[in-house]
Design an enzyme around this catalytic site. Sequence first.
Site, PDB file in Angstrom:
ATOM      1  N   HIS A  45      33.441  32.835  57.641  1.00 55.43           N
ATOM      2  CA  HIS A  45      34.089  31.907  56.709  1.00 55.43           C
ATOM      3  C   HIS A  45      33.647  32.204  55.265  1.00 55.43           C
ATOM      4  O   HIS A  45      34.473  32.367  54.372  1.00 55.43           O
ATOM      5  CB  HIS A  45      33.744  30.473  57.117  1.00 55.43           C
ATOM      6  CG  HIS A  45      34.335  29.424  56.235  1.00 55.43           C
ATOM      7  ND1 HIS A  45      35.481  28.745  56.551  1.00 55.43           N
ATOM      8  CD2 HIS A  45      33.940  28.924  55.031  1.00 55.43           C
ATOM      9  CE1 HIS A  45      35.764  27.885  55.584  1.00 55.43           C
ATOM     10  NE2 HIS A  45      34.839  27.963  54.654  1.00 55.43           N
ATOM     11  N   GLU A  46      32.351  32.283  55.057  1.00 56.58           N
ATOM     12  CA  GLU A  46      31.854  32.501  53.691  1.00 56.58           C
ATOM     13  C   GLU A  46      32.273  33.879  53.194  1.00 56.58           C
ATOM     14  O   GLU A  46      32.640  34.043  52.030  1.00 56.58           O
ATOM     15  CB  GLU A  46      30.334  32.335  53.614  1.00 56.58           C
ATOM     16  CG  GLU A  46      29.785  31.024  54.162  1.00 56.58           C
ATOM     17  CD  GLU A  46      30.495  29.775  53.656  1.00 56.58           C
ATOM     18  OE1 GLU A  46      30.986  29.783  52.512  1.00 56.58           O
ATOM     19  OE2 GLU A  46      30.581  28.784  54.416  1.00 56.58           O
TER      20      GLU A  46
END
Length: 876
Positions: free
Chosen positions: A302-303
Amino acid sequence: MLRDTPTTIYLKDYRPPEYLIDRVDLTFELGEEETRVRSVLQIRENPAAEVSGVLRLHGEQLELIALSLDGRPLQATEYQVDDEGLTIQQMPAQCILESDVRILPQKNTALEGLYKSGTMFCTQCEAEGFRKITWFLDRPDVMSRFTTTIRADRIRYPVLLSNGNPLNEIQTDDGMHQITWEDPFPKPAYLFALVAGDLRSIEASHTTPSGRDVALKIYVEPENIDKCDHAMASLKHAMAWDERCYGREYDLDIYMVVAVNDFNMGAMENKGLNIFNSKYVLASPETATDRDFQGIESVIAHEYFHNWTGNRITCRDWFQLSLKEGLTVFRDQEFSADMGSRGVKRIEDVRLLRAHQFAEDASPMAHPVRPDSYMEINNFYTVTVYEKGAEVVRMQANLLGSDLYRKGTDLYFERFDGQAVTTDDFVQCMAEVSGRDFSQFKRWYSQAGTPELKISSDFQPEQQRYTLTVAQHCPATPGQPDKAAFLIPFAVGLLDKNGNEMPLQLQGEAEAITGTRMLEVSERRQQFTFIGINERPVPALLRGFSAPVKVQYDYSDEELMFLMAAEPDGFCRWDAAQTLAQRILLKRVATPDAEIPAGFVEAFRKALTDRESDQALLAEVLTLPSESYLGDQMKEVDVEGIHRSRESLKRHLALTLKDELLSLYHDNYSADGYAPDAVSIGRRSLRNLALSYLIQLDDPAVLQLCIDQFRAGQNMTDVLAALSLVADKDVPEAEQLLEQFYQQWKNDPLVMDKWFTLQALANRPDTLSRVENLMKHPAFSLANPNKVRSLIGAFCSGNAVGFHAADGSGYQFLGDRVLELDGMNPQVASRMVRIMARWQRYDKQRQQMMKAQLERILKTEGISRDVFEIASKSLE
Ligand code: 0A1
Ligand code: ZN
């Protein structure tokens, strides 16, 4: 803290910034008492805005040391400083503004801005934390190029990190050293990061398709250096996936991840320097469960994905938060689906959405994916913005098909790279590549609430026709009494009596297709007539959960059992099982001895003995709907009734299917070493699920199985599963095992979190007093968000029977904790107070008691804007 009622900020009031800041030069001097921040800003008027000549910079809790404009110290009459910022009256069209401020990271318990986690310095600037570091235009549509110099003690802080690429290190005689970092990409201040500490790192490298070598580094405290491999492997997978699936590659020479113990959220995508809650980095088979391994894989991804969806292209304003979050969650969901079991991933995502987002949509906190107002933006990092936002992107991908969707994202990246944009800009790309009109679709962004689809079917054998009538309705939400119709992609299939897919041909169409048909529901009431249907089909509705809606269709029990066995779509199979179980469970809330249909037990038996299907999918099918989800289906939640009903159905299944459960348990044993792959995870979850049914038998042999599994200590998944079953029981082993676990893991904070949670969730009459005692335990700290969530959060949101005790003790406990926490960390306090936002769902007495707590909180002087917003909106 609050003096006046907080003001509400509206999307309709958005104006472009009057000034832009092209370059920022920061120098930090990190000290044990105070930190000095010197900043040099290159400011100019925004040619695209009407300029007033007055500059207003954000800034909070900054002590002014010096301020100068174009090298000239400013006179006291030329500027004003207040609690929220700095105003300069006579601004030239462009200038250099220099400031020197003192801040106190050691006293920063809110964990926003620059703060200390243990011995290290770190930052959290999203959403509006940068203003606690220095004066700035702290809004995402002001993008600047940052250079950051960090000066600190060489021994205490050998590692000094910031965004971008490192330039040089200088050692000075006074025991200090300093490093300068330069980030070539313009970014909003919320993506700024700084870390300083005595850290170790593991390093790997990745070569992008265009031939750029990227150094990958994960920094942790020395004792955790052997727990980073899974995070690193996940990062490499994520990079390759984004190159393959979205054509996106990384753009700096170095990508760093730092794990910190004190963090308000999961992780943060700061440019080139992600800061993570250590929970989403550190893992070893002995200390982390399968869930933890999966969580790390998805949060690391996600990051990383944010580098394009969030950083290179960012949000114009915080109302557009879902532009980056919905899209990035959709991307990480698809990544995880590709890494593991796609069907199971979809079920997990739907389970989360239904349990939390549908509940939010039905609460006073309901808001659109693109909210149109807020008091405190930190309150809008919600399941609606994230998870429903992801569903809204998924629907666009479904409507377009994968090739066009990819064209749409390619266009989005090309057109908006380096800009701060809106969700409309994203949808416009999808509209352009497909030539479709998305104006109706855009209501998904502006209207809150979960649409309900009422479906009826009509089979006309003489005409060989089958008609589905679909009526949509969306309940009112705060500020939105009436909703316009949504455009809903509605995937359906029709099964014949042998479980085969029937050819689907809508009236007026030239040919039939076999398999799933994506119907588009756009009217309030609409009919779809299929022709050439020669027997009454069983419809499979909302395959793959093609839209975030509730579906009502009058299936008979037999049809649900048929779908459980025959439906090819994993989601629909699971959903049929859930619906059937829910029916029985709710019936037995009202009538505890209502009959359990033999067919249901048989369907369960079939699934239990199915050695063909994906084990993880079976585990999902065999898991009964949660107590909280069942509560959401009732007019008024009957906490105890639901608990009783669910336990007794489990017991009935265990009694009837004991042999099958035992063989399932034994057959899925593996003596091999631990691996967090989909197949092994599936086996473990099925095995531990079997154990959770068997424990209902109160059979000493089953208790012994748990104890043996605990003692075997093969991996944390199995140890914790066993321990949590034993801890629920009133047996001497419960205390012994908990103590043994504590002794073994007392120095590992993440494992201690599990130990706290386990006790907070225990289904025992004395749980609340145990929780209160555990708050005094040396391993607990109210200052650490993970600890608060694992003990207080787990009890109040995961232990319905304990928290909703009829005497109101749970509510009093939560009210006390909210007030206690609010003075330290408003974000965490505000997450906790949310638990009471759904008071309307309970009986009159409980309503009164929860409301009384909310009122008490609201009346307390000095509460934060965060808590004020949630408590006041809950009572509206
Ligand atoms: N943007 C991060 C989550 C995040 C949001 C807010 C924070 O502080 C208020 C911290 C992190 C993400 O989506 O991962
Ligand atoms: Zn995110």
